[in-house]
Design an enzyme around this catalytic site. Sequence first.
Site, mmCIF file in Angstrom:
data_model
loop_
_atom_site.group_PDB
_atom_site.id
_atom_site.type_symbol
_atom_site.label_atom_id
_atom_site.label_comp_id
_atom_site.label_asym_id
_atom_site.label_seq_id
_atom_site.Cartn_x
_atom_site.Cartn_y
_atom_site.Cartn_z
ATOM 1 N N LYS A 47 51.835 28.751 35.047
ATOM 2 C CA LYS A 47 50.373 29.249 35.481
ATOM 3 C C LYS A 47 50.125 29.414 36.971
ATOM 4 O O LYS A 47 50.956 28.768 37.686
ATOM 5 C CB LYS A 47 49.545 27.938 35.035
ATOM 6 C CG LYS A 47 48.111 27.891 35.407
ATOM 7 C CD LYS A 47 47.378 28.866 34.604
ATOM 8 C CE LYS A 47 45.724 29.008 35.121
ATOM 9 N NZ LYS A 47 45.214 30.131 34.647
ATOM 10 N N CYS A 130 43.130 37.294 40.024
ATOM 11 C CA CYS A 130 42.124 36.342 39.079
ATOM 12 C C CYS A 130 40.697 36.960 38.906
ATOM 13 O O CYS A 130 40.103 36.962 40.018
ATOM 14 C CB CYS A 130 42.411 35.004 39.501
ATOM 15 S SG CYS A 130 41.270 33.866 38.573
HETATM 16 C C1 SIN Z 1 41.845 31.714 35.546
HETATM 17 O O1 SIN Z 1 42.749 30.655 35.608
HETATM 18 O O2 SIN Z 1 40.853 31.865 35.751
HETATM 19 C C2 SIN Z 1 42.658 33.002 34.874
HETATM 20 C C3 SIN Z 1 43.808 33.563 35.944
HETATM 21 C C4 SIN Z 1 44.002 34.752 36.049
HETATM 22 O O3 SIN Z 1 43.576 35.598 35.007
HETATM 23 O O4 SIN Z 1 44.669 35.469 36.826
#
Ligand code: SIN
Length: 313
Positions: A47, A130
Amino acid sequence: MDKIDISTSISNIKLSSCIMNASGALCSTEIELLNLLKSSSGAIITKSCTNILRKGNLEPRYFEWKLGSINSMGLPNLGIDFYLYFLENIEFKKPFFLSISGLSTEENLLLVEKSNAFSNIDALELNFSCPNINTNKKILGYNFNEISNLLEKIFEFNKKPVGIKLPPYFNDDHFNKISNILNKFPISFVTCINSIPNGIFIDINKESTVIRPNNGFGGIGGKIIKPFALSNVNKFYSLLRKDISIIGCGGITSGKDIFEHILCGATAVQVGTQFIKEGIKIFDRLKNELVSFIKNKDYSSINNFKGNLKKVK
Ligand code: SIN
């Protein structure tokens, strides 16, 4: 034909399979990362992390339907130190990509600097796309000057293979501008595309949005975005230096979808929405489907057709 070769390499990093998870999909916690380690994914990406742990946006912040998903997660993650130390006592290893998403230039530089000290991290994916962090209401991937300045600073000291997770682009001017910038730097790969920003999905019974943050607006992923993912992979395949690999991401639910991404020029693929829907067993299924698809086409390796998309004359 005996063996179908779906292995691949990104900047001298060897992946036994060209299929891996997309950052954000079931790769935040220790359990999720251990599951990925045990799976048949060719590599793992975390992540997107920040320097300090983040809880992310208020729930509900993720919703899926038959054709796709919408999210406004807000970068919930355990903080970079957790991901840097995760592999320390683990024997079994496959390529480990760290996704980072600093909320400022300074934070991005700090994250790159910290990760350079860890030999377990094979590559960095800088998340410039993001859609859900509204500092200045900007997505870095659309701010070409800022990208150029940041990369300039990063490559003054960085020693790790670096890739960039890009947002979707929709016009040639943007494709040309961002490619000209990326071609100036020793980048190893780009990943395209992140979710399509500012979508909305409606629960027709409640006559309401389905996620809570940002008034219901969020990034759209899954099956429905495949044509845009493929177009971005193919545009960058023709515009970027040949030593910059492309990781295709968007709309993959079958082996045939992976074949299409590779035909457009992808060296590897990442799976997000469908991985969340189906769980860890997806990597075996996709691998089997891709191998069968390639066999039926009488190819023996992904390199036989990579980037060979024909255009109608
Ligand atoms: C998020 O955590 O809001 C999504 C991250 C992303 O799509 O880069």
